[in-house]
Scaffold this motif. Sequence first.
Motif, short mmCIF file in Angstrom:
data_model
loop_
_atom_site.label_atom_id
_atom_site.label_comp_id
_atom_site.label_asym_id
_atom_site.label_seq_id
_atom_site.Cartn_x
_atom_site.Cartn_y
_atom_site.Cartn_z
N VAL A 39 0.87 -1.17 0.00
CA VAL A 39 0.00 0.00 0.00
C VAL A 39 0.91 1.22 0.00
CG1 VAL A 39 -1.76 1.32 1.25
CG2 VAL A 39 -1.81 -1.19 1.29
N VAL A 40 0.65 2.10 -0.96
CA VAL A 40 1.37 3.37 -1.03
C VAL A 40 0.32 4.46 -0.89
CG1 VAL A 40 2.82 4.90 -2.44
CG2 VAL A 40 3.13 2.41 -2.57
N THR A 41 0.45 5.28 0.16
CA THR A 41 -0.51 6.36 0.34
C THR A 41 0.11 7.67 -0.13
OG1 THR A 41 0.15 6.79 2.64
CG2 THR A 41 -1.65 5.21 2.28
N LEU A 42 -0.72 8.50 -0.72
CA LEU A 42 -0.31 9.79 -1.28
C LEU A 42 -1.15 10.87 -0.64
CD1 LEU A 42 -0.34 8.40 -4.89
CD2 LEU A 42 1.72 9.18 -3.71
N GLN A 43 -0.51 11.70 0.16
CA GLN A 43 -1.22 12.74 0.90
C GLN A 43 -0.71 14.10 0.47
OE1 GLN A 43 -1.02 12.11 5.10
NE2 GLN A 43 -2.34 13.83 5.58
N GLY A 44 -1.62 15.06 0.36
CA GLY A 44 -1.26 16.43 0.00
C GLY A 44 -2.49 17.18 -0.45
N GLY A 56 0.33 17.00 -6.61
CA GLY A 56 1.08 16.05 -7.42
C GLY A 56 0.85 14.58 -7.10
N LYS A 57 -0.17 14.28 -6.32
CA LYS A 57 -0.46 12.89 -5.97
C LYS A 57 -0.73 12.06 -7.22
CE LYS A 57 -3.91 14.16 -3.35
NZ LYS A 57 -3.83 15.62 -3.46
N THR A 58 -1.61 12.55 -8.07
CA THR A 58 -1.97 11.81 -9.27
C THR A 58 -0.80 11.74 -10.24
OG1 THR A 58 -4.30 12.37 -8.98
CG2 THR A 58 -3.65 11.63 -11.16
N SER A 59 0.06 12.75 -10.27
CA SER A 59 1.25 12.70 -11.15
C SER A 59 2.16 11.55 -10.75
CB SER A 59 2.02 14.02 -11.08
OG SER A 59 1.28 15.06 -11.65
N ILE A 60 2.34 11.34 -9.46
CA ILE A 60 3.17 10.22 -8.99
C ILE A 60 2.51 8.90 -9.40
CG2 ILE A 60 3.95 8.99 -6.93
CD1 ILE A 60 4.54 11.77 -5.72
N ALA A 61 1.20 8.79 -9.19
CA ALA A 61 0.49 7.56 -9.57
C ALA A 61 0.59 7.32 -11.07
CB ALA A 61 -0.97 7.65 -9.13
N ARG A 62 0.44 8.35 -11.88
CA ARG A 62 0.54 8.20 -13.33
C ARG A 62 1.93 7.73 -13.76
NH1 ARG A 62 -3.00 13.56 -14.60
NH2 ARG A 62 -5.01 12.47 -14.65
N ALA A 116 3.96 12.07 1.56
CA ALA A 116 3.25 13.33 1.80
C ALA A 116 3.89 14.41 0.94
CB ALA A 116 3.31 13.71 3.27
N LEU A 117 3.07 15.16 0.23
CA LEU A 117 3.55 16.22 -0.66
C LEU A 117 3.14 17.58 -0.14
CD1 LEU A 117 2.44 14.29 -3.79
CD2 LEU A 117 4.78 15.07 -3.44
N THR A 118 4.07 18.51 -0.14
CA THR A 118 3.76 19.90 0.20
C THR A 118 4.31 20.78 -0.91
OG1 THR A 118 5.77 20.04 1.55
CG2 THR A 118 3.72 19.58 2.70
N THR A 119 3.54 21.81 -1.24
CA THR A 119 3.95 22.75 -2.28
C THR A 119 4.85 23.81 -1.68
OG1 THR A 119 1.83 22.36 -3.39
CG2 THR A 119 3.07 24.31 -4.06
N GLN A 120 5.97 24.05 -2.34
CA GLN A 120 6.94 25.05 -1.90
C GLN A 120 6.63 26.40 -2.56
OE1 GLN A 120 9.51 23.69 0.42
NE2 GLN A 120 7.71 22.39 0.25
N ALA A 121 7.20 27.46 -2.05
CA ALA A 121 6.95 28.81 -2.56
C ALA A 121 7.27 28.94 -4.04
CB ALA A 121 7.74 29.84 -1.75
N ASP A 122 8.29 28.22 -4.51
CA ASP A 122 8.69 28.30 -5.92
C ASP A 122 7.90 27.36 -6.83
OD1 ASP A 122 9.73 25.85 -5.21
OD2 ASP A 122 11.79 26.32 -5.77
N GLY A 123 6.90 26.65 -6.28
CA GLY A 123 6.08 25.73 -7.06
C GLY A 123 6.57 24.30 -7.03
N ALA A 124 7.77 24.06 -6.53
CA ALA A 124 8.27 22.70 -6.40
C ALA A 124 7.47 21.98 -5.32
CB ALA A 124 9.75 22.72 -6.03
#
Length: 148
Positions: free
Chosen positions: A28-33, A38-44, A123-131
Amino acid sequence: MREVLLPDPAASEAFGASLAPLLRAGDVVTLQGELGAGKTSIARGLLAALGLAGEAPSPSFAIVQPYAPPEVAMPVLHVDLYRIDDPAEIEELGLDDARYDSALLIEWPERAPGRWPDALRLALTTQADGARRLTATLPPAWERRWPI
């Protein structure tokens, strides 16, 4: 915990692709954010690396999007719990039974707190520069499979 900086959507997909050869049935890989993190981008990226031709749709409305050979190298259920209001609804999805022969990619796992304690938690968090900053929490089963 491990951290990875993903500068753009292509990097998110590439990260997902790097998970594919490490994935096993029962994982099981969980994607939180937040929305758009970018959760779906990782899954794709992961699904493409497993052989999926074309772009994987977001399972937001279907809730569970199954993939099976020969479409992909191994059975995977891409699950989006965003529209789940009651954790009891998750029982009806049959995810526990699916783990016998499939891997699960779960978006919005916070809708089912504590349900998959053995999951690779991303877990994904958006940075100020969009990364995106990805923080990975590795269960024991993933310790030997990391780093990516």
